[in-house]
Design a protein around this motif. Structure first.
Motif, mmCIF file in Angstrom:
data_model
loop_
_atom_site.group_PDB
_atom_site.id
_atom_site.type_symbol
_atom_site.label_atom_id
_atom_site.label_comp_id
_atom_site.label_asym_id
_atom_site.label_seq_id
_atom_site.Cartn_x
_atom_site.Cartn_y
_atom_site.Cartn_z
ATOM 1 N N THR A 319 0.831 -1.205 0.000
ATOM 2 C CA THR A 319 0.000 0.000 0.000
ATOM 3 C C THR A 319 0.863 1.251 0.000
ATOM 4 O O THR A 319 0.549 2.238 -0.686
ATOM 5 C CB THR A 319 -0.941 0.005 1.209
ATOM 6 N N THR A 320 1.955 1.232 0.767
ATOM 7 C CA THR A 320 2.866 2.381 0.775
ATOM 8 C C THR A 320 3.410 2.638 -0.622
ATOM 9 O O THR A 320 3.464 3.791 -1.086
ATOM 10 C CB THR A 320 4.029 2.133 1.752
ATOM 11 N N THR A 321 3.808 1.588 -1.308
ATOM 12 C CA THR A 321 4.355 1.730 -2.659
ATOM 13 C C THR A 321 3.286 2.196 -3.638
ATOM 14 O O THR A 321 3.542 3.063 -4.487
ATOM 15 C CB THR A 321 4.971 0.407 -3.125
ATOM 16 N N ALA A 322 2.073 1.628 -3.529
ATOM 17 C CA ALA A 322 0.994 2.013 -4.445
ATOM 18 C C ALA A 322 0.637 3.483 -4.281
ATOM 19 O O ALA A 322 0.433 4.204 -5.272
ATOM 20 C CB ALA A 322 -0.232 1.136 -4.199
ATOM 21 N N ALA A 323 0.555 3.962 -3.036
ATOM 22 C CA ALA A 323 0.234 5.376 -2.814
ATOM 23 C C ALA A 323 1.363 6.272 -3.318
ATOM 24 O O ALA A 323 1.113 7.328 -3.910
ATOM 25 C CB ALA A 323 -0.026 5.627 -1.331
ATOM 26 N N ALA A 324 2.614 5.840 -3.094
ATOM 27 C CA ALA A 324 3.749 6.642 -3.561
ATOM 28 C C ALA A 324 3.766 6.716 -5.081
ATOM 29 O O ALA A 324 4.034 7.776 -5.657
ATOM 30 C CB ALA A 324 5.051 6.054 -3.040
ATOM 31 N N ARG A 325 3.507 5.608 -5.753
ATOM 32 C CA ARG A 325 3.462 5.610 -7.223
ATOM 33 C C ARG A 325 2.386 6.542 -7.743
ATOM 34 O O ARG A 325 2.555 7.182 -8.783
ATOM 35 C CB ARG A 325 3.185 4.194 -7.755
ATOM 36 N N ALA A 326 1.267 6.614 -7.026
ATOM 37 C CA ALA A 326 0.147 7.447 -7.470
ATOM 38 C C ALA A 326 0.370 8.919 -7.181
ATOM 39 O O ALA A 326 -0.398 9.762 -7.660
ATOM 40 C CB ALA A 326 -1.139 6.980 -6.798
ATOM 41 N N GLY A 327 1.397 9.246 -6.380
ATOM 42 C CA GLY A 327 1.640 10.633 -6.026
ATOM 43 C C GLY A 327 0.687 11.168 -4.991
ATOM 44 O O GLY A 327 0.506 12.390 -4.871
ATOM 45 N N ALA A 328 0.062 10.264 -4.214
ATOM 46 C CA ALA A 328 -0.883 10.691 -3.179
ATOM 47 C C ALA A 328 -0.163 10.824 -1.843
ATOM 48 O O ALA A 328 0.552 9.904 -1.437
ATOM 49 C CB ALA A 328 -2.019 9.679 -3.052
ATOM 50 N N PRO A 329 -0.309 11.929 -1.130
ATOM 51 C CA PRO A 329 0.266 12.014 0.213
ATOM 52 C C PRO A 329 -0.364 10.960 1.118
ATOM 53 O O PRO A 329 -1.519 10.561 0.918
ATOM 54 C CB PRO A 329 -0.068 13.439 0.668
ATOM 55 N N GLN A 330 0.410 10.529 2.129
ATOM 56 C CA GLN A 330 -0.005 9.393 2.938
ATOM 57 C C GLN A 330 -0.010 9.736 4.427
ATOM 58 O O GLN A 330 0.781 10.545 4.892
ATOM 59 C CB GLN A 330 0.944 8.213 2.741
ATOM 60 N N VAL A 331 -0.887 9.047 5.154
ATOM 61 C CA VAL A 331 -0.824 8.975 6.612
ATOM 62 C C VAL A 331 -0.757 7.495 6.968
ATOM 63 O O VAL A 331 -1.610 6.708 6.545
ATOM 64 C CB VAL A 331 -2.049 9.621 7.291
ATOM 65 N N VAL A 332 0.259 7.109 7.723
ATOM 66 C CA VAL A 332 0.430 5.713 8.096
ATOM 67 C C VAL A 332 0.065 5.542 9.571
ATOM 68 O O VAL A 332 0.553 6.277 10.430
ATOM 69 C CB VAL A 332 1.871 5.243 7.848
ATOM 70 N N ILE A 333 -0.820 4.558 9.835
ATOM 71 C CA ILE A 333 -1.200 4.179 11.199
ATOM 72 C C ILE A 333 -0.587 2.805 11.456
ATOM 73 O O ILE A 333 -1.214 1.779 11.228
ATOM 74 C CB ILE A 333 -2.729 4.133 11.357
ATOM 75 N N PRO A 334 0.655 2.740 11.909
ATOM 76 C CA PRO A 334 1.343 1.447 12.007
ATOM 77 C C PRO A 334 0.873 0.627 13.198
ATOM 78 O O PRO A 334 0.534 1.171 14.253
ATOM 79 C CB PRO A 334 2.809 1.857 12.170
ATOM 80 N N GLN A 335 0.861 -0.688 13.004
ATOM 81 C CA GLN A 335 0.526 -1.593 14.093
ATOM 82 C C GLN A 335 1.686 -2.543 14.399
ATOM 83 O O GLN A 335 2.133 -2.620 15.541
ATOM 84 C CB GLN A 335 -0.737 -2.400 13.768
ATOM 85 N N VAL A 336 2.168 -3.289 13.414
ATOM 86 C CA VAL A 336 3.133 -4.362 13.698
ATOM 87 C C VAL A 336 4.209 -4.440 12.614
ATOM 88 O O VAL A 336 4.105 -3.837 11.552
ATOM 89 C CB VAL A 336 2.423 -5.739 13.791
ATOM 90 N N GLY A 352 4.138 12.628 3.436
ATOM 91 C CA GLY A 352 2.994 12.407 4.302
ATOM 92 C C GLY A 352 3.411 12.496 5.747
ATOM 93 O O GLY A 352 4.391 13.153 6.090
ATOM 94 N N ALA A 353 2.650 11.814 6.620
ATOM 95 C CA ALA A 353 2.894 11.894 8.052
ATOM 96 C C ALA A 353 2.622 10.539 8.685
ATOM 97 O O ALA A 353 1.883 9.716 8.143
ATOM 98 C CB ALA A 353 2.002 12.963 8.689
ATOM 99 N N ALA A 354 3.239 10.314 9.842
ATOM 100 C CA ALA A 354 3.074 9.072 10.585
ATOM 101 C C ALA A 354 2.286 9.338 11.851
ATOM 102 O O ALA A 354 2.580 10.281 12.597
ATOM 103 C CB ALA A 354 4.439 8.474 10.931
ATOM 104 N N HIS A 355 1.287 8.505 12.089
ATOM 105 C CA HIS A 355 0.541 8.580 13.335
ATOM 106 C C HIS A 355 1.346 7.894 14.434
ATOM 107 O O HIS A 355 2.026 6.900 14.191
ATOM 108 C CB HIS A 355 -0.827 7.911 13.191
ATOM 109 N N ALA A 356 1.280 8.405 15.639
ATOM 110 C CA ALA A 356 1.979 7.797 16.769
ATOM 111 C C ALA A 356 1.416 6.407 17.045
ATOM 112 O O ALA A 356 0.265 6.103 16.691
ATOM 113 C CB ALA A 356 1.830 8.678 18.012
ATOM 114 N N PRO A 357 2.209 5.514 17.665
ATOM 115 C CA PRO A 357 1.703 4.178 18.004
ATOM 116 C C PRO A 357 0.441 4.261 18.855
ATOM 117 O O PRO A 357 0.282 5.163 19.677
ATOM 118 C CB PRO A 357 2.862 3.551 18.788
ATOM 119 N N GLY A 358 -0.455 3.308 18.636
ATOM 120 C CA GLY A 358 -1.692 3.271 19.400
ATOM 121 C C GLY A 358 -2.894 3.640 18.552
ATOM 122 O O GLY A 358 -2.766 4.271 17.492
ATOM 123 N N PRO A 359 -4.096 3.245 18.992
ATOM 124 C CA PRO A 359 -5.310 3.550 18.232
ATOM 125 C C PRO A 359 -5.523 5.049 18.087
ATOM 126 O O PRO A 359 -5.372 5.801 19.052
ATOM 127 C CB PRO A 359 -6.423 2.912 19.085
#
Length: 418
Positions: A319-336, A352-359
């Motif tokens: 998903t990260t690669t697909a969004a980057a290829r499309a030129g869309a800014p991203q927000v990542v909500i990482p879990q594991v 884009g930006a990264a959300h802090a760990p946690g819901p």
């Protein structure tokens, strides 16, 4: 003479789709190929005309929605039994599927038996990873594992040593029991045995560059991207055409923490945006039937991501690669696992930006999404899109096609246990 290749993987769509991309490219070059993958993907792979052998149990149920806390980890006895069953299934299924093949490519970190199968059949073996952080390097720590808390003050070298010990403790007994039954010598370094000293890295060098290691001769092919010619559904097209570009929200095959569906939709509304919510394996859906929200199932992300204002997702490599290829800014909500790495890369690249760990809450998600929607992040995302390679599967396919011409000492090194 055509080469016969077995590609094997265990995992979700993010693990399987790159394998299918490589299989499709190999077939276009005239090679024979078959795939071992979880039964969740059998119908899809069959529909592409690629022979598929189901490997292991279905995985879709593992992504059911759950509370942010409350799921207990398996007991040591349950873990031991699961490992024994997984390793036994790999030896049996991959062993049958590999008969008559000229090379075996194991993708992802759960392919514990594949190299032993290749040794038994005396064919070359290649391990491929999808993310730099999954391979040992002095320049980063191992990916975090659920239930494992690193010791205070441990540096990256110490963490990698603990990671190697964990591999041996979890898989060593089961792996070596099956190797003994096959007449193979035991291995003392399970992780090194699985990865080899010349693994492939199927990640884009701009998004996920290999930082280097004195112990590994990593071959970075670029991400294995499967072209998707499917049109978007008519009702989705109509929704996209009816207003400003919406924000895409999805967690892929990941569990849904808390009431994330409500948080996603309210976050979009907080910022005056429409929302497209991907149901994924967790069955996410908009909280109401409002005209500013649209629910999608399996859809062509390559086409959809070119039509959205931003992509909010879990941080899987695909998903990260697909969004980057499309030129869309991203927000990542990482879990594991590798998701915190991709979150850092999105932030470091300024795409884009990264959300802090946690819901996430509405306030926390709105804050990071607002940063991703700023003009600077959008411009940077479009600039990086032009740098993302699309020939990774072709590069890997041509490397495999050339394996018969590699020096014999390299083939020996591929086969030799550690």
């Amino acid at each position: 003479m055509r080469m016969r290749v077995l590609l094997s993987t265990i995992g979700s769509r993010g693990d399987v789709q790159p394998v299918v991309a490589l299989a499709s490219r190999l077939r276009s070059l005239g090679e024979e190929v078959r795939v071992c993958a979880p039964p969740d993907f059998r119908e899809w792979i069959d529909g592409l005309g690629i022979p598929v052998v189901p490997l292991g149990p279905e995985l879709r149920g593992t992504a059911a929605p759950e509370p942010a806390a409350g799921r207990s980890l398996p007991s040591p006895e349950d873990l031991r039994r699961q490992v024994e069953e997984t390793v036994a299934a790999q030896f049996a299924t991959v062993g049958r599927a590999a008969r008559g093949c000229d090379v075996l490519v194991a993708c992802g970190a759960l392919q514990v038996a594949a190299r032993s199968v290749a040794e038994t059949l005396e064919i070359p073996y290649v391990h491929a990873s999808y993310c730099p952080v999954t391979l040992p390097s002095p320049h980063h720590a191992p990916p975090p594992m659920p239930g494992l808390v690193p010791p205070d003050g441990a540096d990256d070298a110490a963490l990698w040593e603990l990671d190697a010990q964990r591999w041996n403790a979890v898989f060593g007994a089961a792996l070596n029991a099956h190797r003994a039954s096959a007449g193979l010598e035991p291995v003392t370094d399970v992780r090194g045995h699985v990865f080899t000293d010349r693994p492939w890295l199927a990640a884009d060098p701009v998004l996920g560059p290999w930082p280097g290691s004195a112990d590994l001769d990593v071959v970075q092919t670029g991400a294995w991207i499967l072209p998707d010619p499917r049109p978007l559904p008519d009702d989705l097209e109509a929704f996209l055409d009816a207003g400003d570009p919406p924000v895409y929200f999805g967690l892929g095959s990941m569990p849904a923490p808390g009431d994330i569906g409500r948080v996603m939709v309210q976050t979009a509304r907080e910022l005056g945006r429409r929302a497209v919510v991907s149901r994924g394996w967790a069955g996410l859906s908009p909280v109401d039937g409002g005209p500013d929200c649209f629910s999608v199932g399996e859809v062509n992300q390559q086409a959809l991501f070119r039509r959205v204002a931003a992509v909010v997702h879990h941080g899987g490599a695909g998903t990260t690669t697909a969004a980057a290829r499309a030129g869309a800014p991203q927000v990542v909500i990482p879990q594991v696992y590798d998701q915190p790495y991709w979150a850092r890369r999105v932030a470091d690249l300024g795409i884009g930006a990264a959300h802090a760990p946690g819901p996430p809450t509405v306030d926390s998600l709105a804050a990071v999404l607002a940063r991703a929607l700023e003009p600077g992040a959008t411009a940077k995302a479009r600039a990086v899109a032009a740098q993302v390679r699309t020939d990774g599967a072709d590069a890997a396919a041509r490397l495999l096609a050339a394996l018969e011409r590699v020096p014999e000492d390299h083939v020996d090194r591929i086969r030799r246990p550690r």
